[in-house]
Design an enzyme around this catalytic site. Structure first.
Site, PDB file in Angstrom:
ATOM      1  N   SER A   1       0.823  -1.214   0.000  1.00 35.11           N
ATOM      2  CA  SER A   1       0.000   0.000   0.000  1.00 35.11           C
ATOM      3  C   SER A   1       0.862   1.270   0.000  1.00 35.11           C
ATOM      4  CB  SER A   1      -0.904  -0.043   1.243  1.00 35.11           C
ATOM      5  OG  SER A   1      -1.259   1.251   1.646  1.00 35.11           O
TER       6      SER A   1
HETATM    7  N1  LIG Z   1      -6.091   8.691   1.344  1.00 37.93           N
HETATM    8  C1  LIG Z   1      -5.876   7.534   2.175  1.00 37.93           C
HETATM    9  C2  LIG Z   1      -6.026   6.298   1.320  1.00 37.93           C
HETATM   10  C3  LIG Z   1      -6.161   5.056   2.165  1.00 37.93           C
HETATM   11  C4  LIG Z   1      -6.577   3.867   1.350  1.00 37.93           C
HETATM   12  O1  LIG Z   1      -7.260   3.983   0.325  1.00 37.93           O
HETATM   13  N2  LIG Z   1      -6.195   2.681   1.794  1.00 37.93           N
HETATM   14  C5  LIG Z   1      -6.578   1.471   1.129  1.00 37.93           C
HETATM   15  C6  LIG Z   1      -5.373   0.564   0.957  1.00 37.93           C
HETATM   16  S1  LIG Z   1      -4.130   1.328   0.005  1.00 37.93           S
HETATM   17  C7  LIG Z   1      -7.606   0.740   1.992  1.00 37.93           C
HETATM   18  O2  LIG Z   1      -7.443   0.659   3.183  1.00 37.93           O
HETATM   19  N3  LIG Z   1      -8.673   0.236   1.381  1.00 37.93           N
HETATM   20  C8  LIG Z   1      -9.687  -0.481   2.075  1.00 37.93           C
HETATM   21  C9  LIG Z   1     -10.870   0.365   2.416  1.00 37.93           C
HETATM   22  O3  LIG Z   1     -10.813   1.603   2.273  1.00 37.93           O
HETATM   23  O4  LIG Z   1     -11.888  -0.219   2.806  1.00 37.93           O
HETATM   24  C10 LIG Z   1      -4.490   7.616   2.809  1.00 37.93           C
HETATM   25  O5  LIG Z   1      -3.620   8.263   2.228  1.00 37.93           O
HETATM   26  O6  LIG Z   1      -4.288   7.052   3.893  1.00 37.93           O
END
Ligand SMILES: N[C@@H](CCC(=O)N[C@@H](CS)C(=O)NCC(=O)O)C(=O)O
Length: 219
Positions: A9
């Protein structure tokens, strides 16, 4: 402090590089999104938005959004070394404003357009070929970054990498493992190579990005 993450990630990698820069040790809690671990009640209790990276500090303080975590780490744990904190997150309001601008550019434009173009191809729909309009928009984001870096060593200017460089390093490593040829953006390529060579934890960034890269080879 506990750090819920996945190596692939990009936002998690940006936080890991920031922790390495300020010398904070993270207690790594691998969170397998594919297995739905982020939707378990224990995790939802910590972060109802169910995303990683999520940080839980010693006293139970919980924070998510990678760029907010980066700022928190420098402000709370970089203070012991005022010069280091100043380099990573300059205190001058205008310099800091440019760091913020680049961080918001990353979340809202550079990474966002990457996701809009590539995610449909690798997740869910498995669209075989990317949408040309989205490709153009993604390339425009890279052109913007290339312009920001014209005559500059770092994404927010100055003589040292800031947290904006760390955030964008994580994003650009992700572009790289997607197989996107960055050589057209000379300033970006130059900055990426040089900054990766000097930033603590940049090797882990590249390693983690390669894990994400598996989605592209499995297409
Ligand atoms: N803008 C957020 C993005 C976070 C994000 O999209 N994380 C993803 C993994 S890269 C996630 O956890 N996805 C699962 C979900 O949102 O349910 C950051 O920079 O922390």
């Amino acid at each position: 402090m506990d750090f819920y993450y996945l190596p692939g990630s990009a936002p998690c990698r940006a936080v890991q590089m920031t922790a390495a820069a300020v010398g904070v040790e993270l207690n790594l809690k691998l969170t397998n999104l594919m297995a739905g671990e982020h939707m378990k009640p224990e995790f939802l209790k910590l972060n109802p938005q169910h995303c990683i990276p999520t940080l839980v500090d010693e006293d139970g303080f919980v924070l998510w959004e990678s760029r907010a975590i980066q700022i928190y780490l420098v402000e709370k744990y970089g203070a012991h070394d005022a010069d280091l904190a100043e380099r990573l997150y300059p205190s001058d309001p205008r310099r800091r404003a440019v760091v913020h601008q680049r961080l918001f550019f990353d979340v809202a434009v550079l990474y966002q357009r990457f996701a809009e173009y590539y995610y449909p191809q690798i997740f869910g729909q498995k669209v075989p070929v990317g949408d040309p309009g989205r490709l153009r928009s993604m390339e425009q984001a890279l052109e913007f970054l290339n312009t920001f870096l014209e005559g500059e060593q770092y994404v927010a200017g100055g003589d040292d990498p800031t947290i904006a460089d760390l955030s964008i390093l994580a994003t650009i490593a992700t572009y790289e493992v997607a197989g996107y040829d960055l050589r057209r953006y000379e300033n970006v390529q130059r900055w990426y190579e040089r900054t990766s060579a000097i930033v603590p934890g940049a090797d882990k960034n590249v390693e983690g990005a390669k894990v994400f890269g598996r989605y592209f080879t499995q297409k």
